[in-house]
Structures are given as structure tokens and as C-alpha cells.
Design an enzyme around this catalytic site. Structure first.
Site, PDB file in Angstrom:
ATOM      1  N   THR A  63       0.801  -1.235   0.000  1.00 33.01           N
ATOM      2  CA  THR A  63       0.000   0.000   0.000  1.00 33.01           C
ATOM      3  C   THR A  63       0.834   1.286   0.000  1.00 33.01           C
ATOM      4  O   THR A  63       0.279   2.376   0.129  1.00 33.01           O
ATOM      5  CB  THR A  63      -0.934   0.034   1.228  1.00 33.01           C
ATOM      6  OG1 THR A  63      -0.138  -0.088   2.411  1.00 33.01           O
ATOM      7  CG2 THR A  63      -1.961  -1.090   1.179  1.00 33.01           C
ATOM      8  N   TYR A 126       0.465   1.641  -7.933  1.00 33.98           N
ATOM      9  CA  TYR A 126      -0.351   1.056  -6.862  1.00 33.98           C
ATOM     10  C   TYR A 126      -1.770   0.757  -7.361  1.00 33.98           C
ATOM     11  O   TYR A 126      -2.258  -0.376  -7.252  1.00 33.98           O
ATOM     12  CB  TYR A 126      -0.395   2.001  -5.655  1.00 33.98           C
ATOM     13  CG  TYR A 126      -1.442   1.617  -4.638  1.00 33.98           C
ATOM     14  CD1 TYR A 126      -1.332   0.443  -3.903  1.00 33.98           C
ATOM     15  CD2 TYR A 126      -2.563   2.427  -4.417  1.00 33.98           C
ATOM     16  CE1 TYR A 126      -2.309   0.077  -2.973  1.00 33.98           C
ATOM     17  CE2 TYR A 126      -3.534   2.077  -3.495  1.00 33.98           C
ATOM     18  CZ  TYR A 126      -3.406   0.902  -2.769  1.00 33.98           C
ATOM     19  OH  TYR A 126      -4.373   0.551  -1.868  1.00 33.98           O
TER      20      TYR A 126
END
Length: 290
Positions: A63, A126
Site C-alpha cells: 500500500t 499502486y
């Protein structure tokens, strides 16, 4: 009911551990990366053979949004290969997979809340790896719930709230962007929803409810206003300055608007979940008192 939780060391994993005692009928098995490497298919198979879970909540993820730009292989390994491995083994053991995804699958150009039908268009590594992970799961195993969420924070792990509190102890003045709009989500509220989905589905012999769902707390704000409320609820007086995104360049581009429409999850699961969707300010205020 046996529920396997991956990523047990992260803030969602810790939030699930925090609420687990409230569900004595569920046998939770919590695994962090040291006890379960989701990027290793054999590792995953061995554990499933041992515990035979009814549900797997995949709270494991890469993350670090900005770092992902310089570590794309690592982000891909965890967010895509890991998701693929879990889906493959869940299919083999007829385990229902609950996978956490993100508002970063969208580009943030919309001006109204994103629905599950909106076309994803991630703008960074991401977001792209999270979308690729979603698609891998969809191709492999139909018994899945992909839950897209946003701006997750809690009393656990690393997050915006804890960063603000730390910076306030170190500085007299903090600048926070005021032109990115989204919804802060308390990881404990998200954890409750995941467990409620498990308990709801466990009692349905056949379910056609699988698919993608949005979940966040209610309401919306900017990062600046979120920070303002964090300080207000903690009685911290600090010089907080609103700035545009252009004044705070980051390696990864953030969505300018990423509020999620929660109609589908509320309509599908009814009062069990919709009654628990708190306004973000209420949830933030409560977390400070725990």
C-alpha cells in the site's frame, strides 16, 4: 466457521483482531507475512490444507502508494501474484474470498460518487496493481467479494491520522492539501462489515451476491478538513495551512475526487450493514475515545 485473515500485521488485520473477541462463534486464523507468504502458492496451499477455511479475508497488500512507483515489481508480486494465488487456492478448497481493493483504481476526474459500474482508470503503479489483482480474482474464482474502500485509518499501523498526530508533536505548522476529496474510513468499521458479510453468506446455501462492492464511511471531505478534525477531536492547537496539490508534489498522482457510492452494499446486505455505516466524523471522534 473458520475465517483466515492474511496481512494480520497491517491496520485492517489488527482491526480484525481487535473485534474478533466479539464473534466467539468464529474461529479466526490470523497470518502475517512471516506465517503466510501469499506470493508463494505452495505456502498458501499448505495452510489451507491444514485449516480448511470457509472464508479468506485478504487484508495483505502493498500500500506504499509513492514507493510503488519505484518498486513496481514488489507491488505487483503482493497485489497481483498474491491475489491470484489466494483465488486459485480458494477455488480448490471452495473457500469464499473477501479481497480489499481501493479508490485508487479510479482517476478521480468524476464529480459524483463512483459506483461499482464505473470504468476504472488507475493513474499509478499502486492503483494499477490493485486493479490487476481484482481482475485476476474475477477470472479465477467466482466466489469472491472485492471491497473497494478509501482513506483507511485506525489506531493501528501507519496511516494519515497517526502521521498528523506525530507531526503535531514535532512542529508548530502543518500544510495539508485541500483539493483532493474523498471519504476517511475507520478500519474497525471496515473490519465489522467484512465479518458481517461472512456471517450473512455463511447462512445462505447458495449465493448470487458475489462481486465488487464499495464501502467507506459516510460523507466526504478534503485531506485538510480531515486533519482539522483530527486536531479538533484531540484538543490540539496547531497552525494548519490548506495548500493545493500542486504545492505538494508526490511520485504518484492522487485521485482528485474519489468518493465511493455505497448504495449497492447497503441494498444488498440491508440494515445489518447499512445501519453500521457511520459518518466519518462520528467514527473519527469515537476512535479517539477508545
Amino acid at each position: 466457521m473458520v475465517v483466515l485473515v492474511t496481512g494480520a500485521g497491517g491496520q485492517l488485520g489488527q482491526s480484525l483482531q481487535f473485534i474478533a473477541p466479539n464473534y466467539p462463534d468464529i474461529q479466526f486464523v490470523f497470518c502475517d507475512s512471516s506465517t503466510l507468504d501469499i506470493t508463494n502458492l505452495n505456502n498458501v496451499k499448505q495452510l489451507f490444507k491444514q485449516i480448511k477455511p470457509n472464508f479468506c479475508i485478504n487484508a495483505a497488500a502493498y500500500t506504499a502508494v509513492d514507493k510503488a512507483e519505484s518498486e513496481p515489481e514488489k507491488a505487483y508480486l503482493i497485489n497481483v501474484v498474491g491475489a491470484k494465488n489466494l483465488a486459485t487456492v480458494c477455488k480448490e478448497f471452495d473457500t469464499i474470498l473477501l479481497h480489499i481493493s481501493t479508490d485508487f483504481v479510479f482517476d478521480g476526474t468524476k464529480k459524483t460518487p463512483y459506483t461499482e459500474e464505473d470504468i476504472p482508470n488507475p493513474e499509478g503503479v499502486y492503483g494499477q496493481t490493485k486493479l490487476d489483482g481484482e481482475q485476476a480474482i474475477q477470472e479465477i474464482w467466482h466466489k469472491h467479494f472485492i471491497i473497494r474502500t478509501s482513506w483507511v485509518y485506525s489506531q493501528f499501523g501507519n496511516n494519515f491520522m497517526k502521521t498528523m498526530l506525530r507531526l503535531a508533536a514535532e512542529r508548530d505548522k502543518i500544510s495539508v492539501v485541500n483539493d483532493q476529496i474523498g471519504t476517511p474510513t475507520n478500519a474497525v468499521d471496515l473490519a465489522e462489515v467484512l465479518v458481517k458479510i461472512c456471517t450473512s453468506i455463511f447462512h445462505l446455501p447458495s449465493s448470487n451476491l458475489f462481486g465488487i462492492y464499495n464501502f467507506s464511511n459516510e460523507g466526504q471531505c478534503s485531506w485538510y478538513f480531515f486533519a482539522k478534525k483530527i486536531f479538533e477531536f484531540n484538543n490540539i492547537k496547531i497552525n494548519l495551512e490548506p495548500i493545493p496539490t500542486t504545492s505538494f508534489p508526490t511520485p504518484a498522482k492522487r485521485p482528485g475526487y474519489s468518493v465511493l457510492d455505497k448504495s449497492k452494499i447497503k441494498n444488498t446486505f440491508g440494515p445489518e450493514i447499512s445501519g453500521g455505516v457511520k459518518y466519518w466524523e462520528t467514527s473519527l471522534n469515537e476512535i479517539e475515545k477508545e
